[in-house]
Design a protein around this motif. Structure first.
Motif: not given
Length: 396
Positions: A4-27
């Motif tokens: 990964f390059g210096r600007e590839d943090a998002a790609a690293l998370i996509t490949r090796y990390g986890y995602r979670k659903v964020l729930v927010e009340v609407g406006d």
């Protein structure tokens, strides 16, 4: 760097990390419908919720296999303990003497609240709108025994507070039961135990850290304990307030405000010091004034700030609790989670579930603790005592 390059943090998370659903009340102030096409094709109106994907703690095991294990040496803390003075963890059961008027009144108030709460939970089983709504209050029941002064209760104005059990705001905070607060001049049994212990520890040249769980704005418990200790031992205490001392400067704050100033007793929420502080070896005795909501990670990490390289005195971890109360049940539940945490080699079960996306929110965890306490209160008394004693000897 090769992958990964210096600007590839998002790609690293996509490949090796986890995602979670964020729930927010609407406006609700907007009248226009909104679409959130990045995560769903649903069209939401202002009074509904918004769901987005966000980053979650942890890395996939494949990251460890590919980038860590092939070039790292894993050292467990136990491998270093031969160089440490030692650490003992001791539950301290507190009993109330027959001639202890204040102690007897405290237990009477506690049992009245416990009985009323249990009976109300039973009655609510047949009411679809109320069933399960008091689990949170049940998880807070152990704290009643430490918060029954007129300045530490959870209801009423400062100086005239009491301890009340109420339904959530969704049910208009309807009152279930209340217990009157004790006058400030009256010492509860655990407070008398604390003052006696401080004398012996201070005489041995040992500094003390007092872990307090209810430190939120308006709780009054930290201020109450600090006044109590200062009244008997002078200006030897200080409180670390997480809202006033930022994470990045806490270590320097301890060096300047505690160590250099000669303070002997530190009052703090355990979540404030559980990680990142290497100078808590200034303290050799830790007192868990309240149970940390059965969170084994918080308990072990906070204790580990004292029991580490640089410590010159044997570490004592003390956990006082009132026998035959919900505090004893809470201690047993914590012991069981510590056992599971040790089996996972440093990760408790809740953390492991969170890492794979089964996040247990603080609210949900509180409800589950309340349910567990309720079930244990309904169990046979001899069964509860036997389980608790086994857990304390085997784990703590």
């Amino acid at each position: 760097r090769a992958e990964f390059g210096r600007e590839d943090a998002a790609a690293l998370i996509t490949r090796y990390g986890y995602r979670k659903v964020l729930v927010e009340v609407g406006d609700k102030t907007s009248k226009e419908p909104r679409s959130y096409g990045r995560t769903t094709d649903r069209i939401t109106t202002p009074d509904t919720v918004q769901r987005n994907l966000g980053e979650a703690p942890g890395m996939l095991p494949v990251f460890l296999l590919r980038h860590i294990l092939n070039r790292a040496a894993m050292i467990h803390k136990a491998d270093l303990e031969a160089d440490l003075p030692g650490c003992t963890e001791t539950p301290v059961p507190l009993t109330v003497a027959n001639d202890d008027t204040v102690g007897r009144q405290l237990l009477e108030h506690y049992r009245d609240v416990q009985e009323a709460l249990v009976e109300q939970i039973k009655a609510d089983r047949w009411d679809a709108g109320r069933v399960g709504k008091l689990w949170g209050a049940m998880s807070e029941l152990p704290s009643l025994l430490d918060r029954l002064h007129t300045d530490t209760g959870n209801d009423g104005p400062v100086g005239r507070r009491c301890y009340s059990v109420r339904y959530p705001p969704s049910l208009h905070a309807e009152l279930v039961v209340t217990a009157p607060g004790f006058a400030l001049g009256l010492l509860l049994p655990k407070e008398r135990w604390l003052l006696d212990l401080l004398r012996s520890e201070l005489d041995e040249g040992r500094n003390i850290i007092l872990f307090v769980w209810h430190t939120g704005k308006g709780s009054g418990l930290l201020e109450h304990l600090e006044r109590l200790i200062r009244h008997h031992y002078g200006d030897i205490t200080i409180t670390l307030d997480a809202t006033k001392v930022k994470t990045g400067v806490r270590e320097r704050w301890i060096d300047e405000q505690v160590v250099a100033a000669g303070k002997r007793v530190l009052l703090v929420n355990p979540t404030t010091v559980q990680t990142g502080l290497n100078n808590l070896v200034h303290f050799a005795t830790a007192i868990w004034w309240e149970n940390p909501q059965c969170d084994a990670v918080i308990y072990r990490q906070a204790n580990g700030r004292l029991d580490r390289l640089g410590q010159r005195q044997p570490v004592r971890i003390l956990f006082p609790y009132y026998q035959d109360t919900a505090q004893e049940i809470m201690l047993d539940l914590l012991g069981r989670k510590i056992a599971a945490s040790l089996q996972m080699d440093g990760l408790n079960v809740v953390s492991a579930l969170e890492a794979v996306g089964a996040e247990q929110t603080p609210v949900l965890q509180t409800l589950e603790i309340g349910r567990a306490i309720y079930e244990r209160l309904l169990a046979a008394p001899n069964e509860v005592k036997e389980d608790s004693a086994t857990s304390s000897r085997g784990v703590m």
